[in-house]
Design an enzyme around this catalytic site. Structure first.
Site, PDB file in Angstrom:
ATOM      1  N   LYS A  22       0.959  -1.159  -0.162  1.00  0.00           N
ATOM      2  CA  LYS A  22       0.138  -0.025  -0.066  1.00  0.00           C
ATOM      3  C   LYS A  22       0.891   1.399  -0.005  1.00  0.00           C
ATOM      4  O   LYS A  22       0.733   2.139  -0.834  1.00  0.00           O
ATOM      5  CB  LYS A  22      -0.813  -0.071   1.344  1.00  0.00           C
ATOM      6  CG  LYS A  22      -1.480   1.371   1.571  1.00  0.00           C
ATOM      7  CD  LYS A  22      -2.519   1.507   2.741  1.00  0.00           C
ATOM      8  CE  LYS A  22      -1.714   1.717   4.268  1.00  0.00           C
ATOM      9  NZ  LYS A  22      -1.324   3.180   4.456  1.00  0.00           N
ATOM     10  N   ASN A  23       1.947   1.227   0.922  1.00  0.00           N
ATOM     11  CA  ASN A  23       2.532   2.463   0.835  1.00  0.00           C
ATOM     12  C   ASN A  23       3.660   2.837   0.050  1.00  0.00           C
ATOM     13  O   ASN A  23       4.190   3.792  -0.186  1.00  0.00           O
ATOM     14  CB  ASN A  23       3.126   2.713   2.380  1.00  0.00           C
ATOM     15  CG  ASN A  23       2.026   2.733   3.554  1.00  0.00           C
ATOM     16  OD1 ASN A  23       1.117   3.100   3.404  1.00  0.00           O
ATOM     17  ND2 ASN A  23       2.859   2.876   4.868  1.00  0.00           N
ATOM     18  N   CYS A 126      -5.127  13.359  13.179  1.00  0.00           N
ATOM     19  CA  CYS A 126      -5.104  12.172  12.844  1.00  0.00           C
ATOM     20  C   CYS A 126      -5.217  11.211  13.935  1.00  0.00           C
ATOM     21  O   CYS A 126      -4.872  11.459  14.977  1.00  0.00           O
ATOM     22  CB  CYS A 126      -3.822  12.004  12.034  1.00  0.00           C
ATOM     23  SG  CYS A 126      -3.304  10.286  11.618  1.00  0.00           S
ATOM     24  N   ARG A 131       0.825  14.305  13.203  1.00  0.00           N
ATOM     25  CA  ARG A 131       1.204  14.471  11.820  1.00  0.00           C
ATOM     26  C   ARG A 131       1.285  15.668  11.090  1.00  0.00           C
ATOM     27  O   ARG A 131       0.441  15.911  10.086  1.00  0.00           O
ATOM     28  CB  ARG A 131       0.378  13.308  11.109  1.00  0.00           C
ATOM     29  CG  ARG A 131       0.544  12.077  11.726  1.00  0.00           C
ATOM     30  CD  ARG A 131       0.009  11.071  11.200  1.00  0.00           C
ATOM     31  NE  ARG A 131       0.732  10.363  10.069  1.00  0.00           N
ATOM     32  CZ  ARG A 131       0.231   9.552   9.208  1.00  0.00           C
ATOM     33  NH1 ARG A 131      -0.924   8.889   9.387  1.00  0.00           N
ATOM     34  NH2 ARG A 131       1.001   9.028   8.096  1.00  0.00           N
ATOM     35  N   ASP A 316       4.581   0.620  12.251  1.00  0.00           N
ATOM     36  CA  ASP A 316       3.365   0.221  11.481  1.00  0.00           C
ATOM     37  C   ASP A 316       2.948  -1.422  12.032  1.00  0.00           C
ATOM     38  O   ASP A 316       2.362  -1.988  11.476  1.00  0.00           O
ATOM     39  CB  ASP A 316       3.515   0.299  10.076  1.00  0.00           C
ATOM     40  CG  ASP A 316       3.310   1.437   9.462  1.00  0.00           C
ATOM     41  OD1 ASP A 316       2.733   2.261  10.287  1.00  0.00           O
ATOM     42  OD2 ASP A 316       3.470   1.974   8.369  1.00  0.00           O
ATOM     43  N   ARG A 408      -8.859  -0.565   4.283  1.00  0.00           N
ATOM     44  CA  ARG A 408      -8.017   0.390   3.884  1.00  0.00           C
ATOM     45  C   ARG A 408      -6.622  -0.022   3.643  1.00  0.00           C
ATOM     46  O   ARG A 408      -5.694   0.081   2.776  1.00  0.00           O
ATOM     47  CB  ARG A 408      -7.877   1.694   4.920  1.00  0.00           C
ATOM     48  CG  ARG A 408      -8.812   2.524   5.174  1.00  0.00           C
ATOM     49  CD  ARG A 408      -8.496   3.643   5.994  1.00  0.00           C
ATOM     50  NE  ARG A 408      -7.234   4.299   5.405  1.00  0.00           N
ATOM     51  CZ  ARG A 408      -6.697   5.283   6.095  1.00  0.00           C
ATOM     52  NH1 ARG A 408      -6.823   5.365   7.439  1.00  0.00           N
ATOM     53  NH2 ARG A 408      -5.621   5.851   5.707  1.00  0.00           N
TER      54      ARG A 408
END
Ligand code: EPU
Length: 429
Positions: A22-23, A126, A131, A316, A408
């Site tokens: 995803k990133n 967030c 952030r 993460d 997501r």
């Protein structure tokens, strides 16, 4: 709203295919704005964030065609996107969209570099921390952009194009490094990025930009050099496998016991994680097909770890590791240094019977013999998946609410786990 119901206690055995990251996908899609030619991305995961970014780019006039499934492909093969930003019709990214996905702020760099202007909403708060975007703005400023902040928007202009310069980040930032790379790729002259993020997703984006005709060297180290070029071309690029998805399933197997091949996983992308799992008593072996993770018989040994930028232990995976350590034979300590508020899973794990004490950025986890199922929910995707990991080992039923967070970032999570023997299902509505 969908929920995921899990009946804990089953071991995991079999194969889990790892999807594209995803990133990496998100900045790669954004990089398509740098050229009027088509960028083809293979191995793109089917995720809510990817679909949302398609809509956001569509707003700027970007055309995205999703390739159909070819004979012989399975449901797990990633999709192919043909992305064309031949006609950019709007250089504004509105609050309604940027506030739903922070990474969409990054469009500021390619829009500014190619069109000479961009107006992008500040993302706002967030669930995992404040952030801010100050370092992204600083990077653009170093390349000669005029920046104005007006009514919640960052307005960046470079009427005569950007100029190469020296960008020295006071703190490692992944988004800042992506922004700097994309802007510098089309700037006049050379740019040095110091204290750059070394995450594999940054290297993947730099590789793709080089295929598009950029001249970037040093990606993957903390000093990146970019020789600006006048224009970039189309290219074809395959997204690298998702190291966070890999680490998440590795911890799920460590939690339940069993033996699973994480197909397509690349062990060098998460050495720090596999070293830690080995210390916890989990068997991790690299094979030609991916990485095999197994735990048979032995209990989980406690660990101490601090999150840090790559190649350190990733933030993460912090929540997932904490879920695993709730069942360790002793006391573990996890310190979170990247985001100031990334412990929202703690109280939910406690609802399942975990013993966790929080003291500022440090969590102390005392392993317990058993967890017990309960209804839980979380406010971000890594926290949500940590609850899934805990539930796989909890007695009875756990219902994970707010599944849209999982969608997501995890492709077909319940299918992948069920195929290895987990009692997990999605309940609609
Ligand atoms: N920071 C600033 N100012 C800035 C930018 C960042 O102070 O202008 C701070 C942040 O507040 C944070 C630290 O620097 O404390 C690092 O943030 P970074 O910029 O590296 O994070 P990001 O680019 O916003 C990406 C991932 C995150 C991942 C972080 C850290 C994507 C789309 N997001 O975010 O992924 O946690 O890097 O590795 O690539 C996730 O996938 O769940 C996720 C949150």
């Amino acid at each position: 709203m969908d929920r995921i119901c899990i009946n804990g206690g089953q071991r995991l055995n079999g194969t889990i295919p790892i999807s594209g990251a995803k990133n990496a996908t998100l900045p790669l899609m954004i990089a398509s704005l740098l050229t009027d030619q088509t960028l083809i991305l293979d191995n793109v995961p089917r995720l809510a964030d990817v679909a949302l970014l398609q809509r956001i780019l569509g707003n700027h006039g970007v055309d995205i065609m999703v390739g159909g499934k070819r004979p012989g492909e399975t449901q797990y093969d990633g999709q192919t996107l043909h992305i064309s930003a031949a006609n950019i019709i709007d250089t504004t990214a509105p609050y309604e969209l940027v506030s739903r996905m922070r990474a969409s702020f990054w469009v500021i760099a390619p829009l500014l570099a190619r069109m000479g202007e961009a107006k992008v909403s500040m993302p706002g708060g967030c669930a995992i921390g404040t952030r801010p975007v100050d370092l992204l703005i600083m990077a653009l400023d170093c390349l000669g952009a005029e920046i104005e902040i007006d009514r919640g928007y960052v307005i960046a202009r470079a009427r005569n194009g950007l100029k190469g310069g020296r960008i020295s980040f006071p703190k490692v930032t992944v988004g800042g490094t992506h922004t700097a790379l994309m802007a510098a790729a089309l700037a006049r002259g050379s740019t040095v990025i110091e204290n750059a993020a070394r995450e594999p997703e940054v290297t993947d984006v730099a590789d793709c930009l080089n295929k598009m005709g950029a001249r970037i060297s040093g990606a993957g180290t903390s000093r990146i050099l970019v020789e600006g070029v006048a224009r970039l071309n189309g290219a074809r690029h395959r997204v690298l496998p998702d190291r966070i998805e890999t680490g998440t399933y590795a911890m799920a197997v460590a939690m339940t016991g069993g033996d699973v091949l994480l197909e397509n996983a690349r062990p060098e992308l998460l050495q720090s994680v596999f070293d830690l799992l080995a210390r916890a008593g989990v068997e991790v072996t690299s094979t030609n097909a991916g990485v095999r993770v197994a735990r048979n018989g032995a209990g989980i040994a406690p660990v101490e770890v601090t999150t840090s930028p790559f190649p350190g232990f990733p933030t993460d995976l912090q929540a997932q590791l904490m879920a695993l350590m709730t069942r360790a034979m002793g006391t573990s300590r996890i310190t979170e240094t990247i985001f100031e508020n990334r412990f929202m899973h703690v109280q939910e794990l406690v609802r399942l019977g975990a013993h966790i004490q929080l003291d500022g950025e440090c969590a102390t986890i005392e392993g317990v013999e058993r967890l017990k199922g309960a209804p839980v929910m979380a406010t971000d995707l890594r926290a949500s998946v940590s609850l899934v990991i805990a539930a796989l080992a909890a007695e009875g039923e756990t219902v994970v609410n707010r599944v849209y967070h999982l969608d997501r970032g995890f492709e077909r999570l319940e299918d992948k786990l069920a195929a290895c023997g987990a009692a997990i299902e999605r309940v609609s509505g």
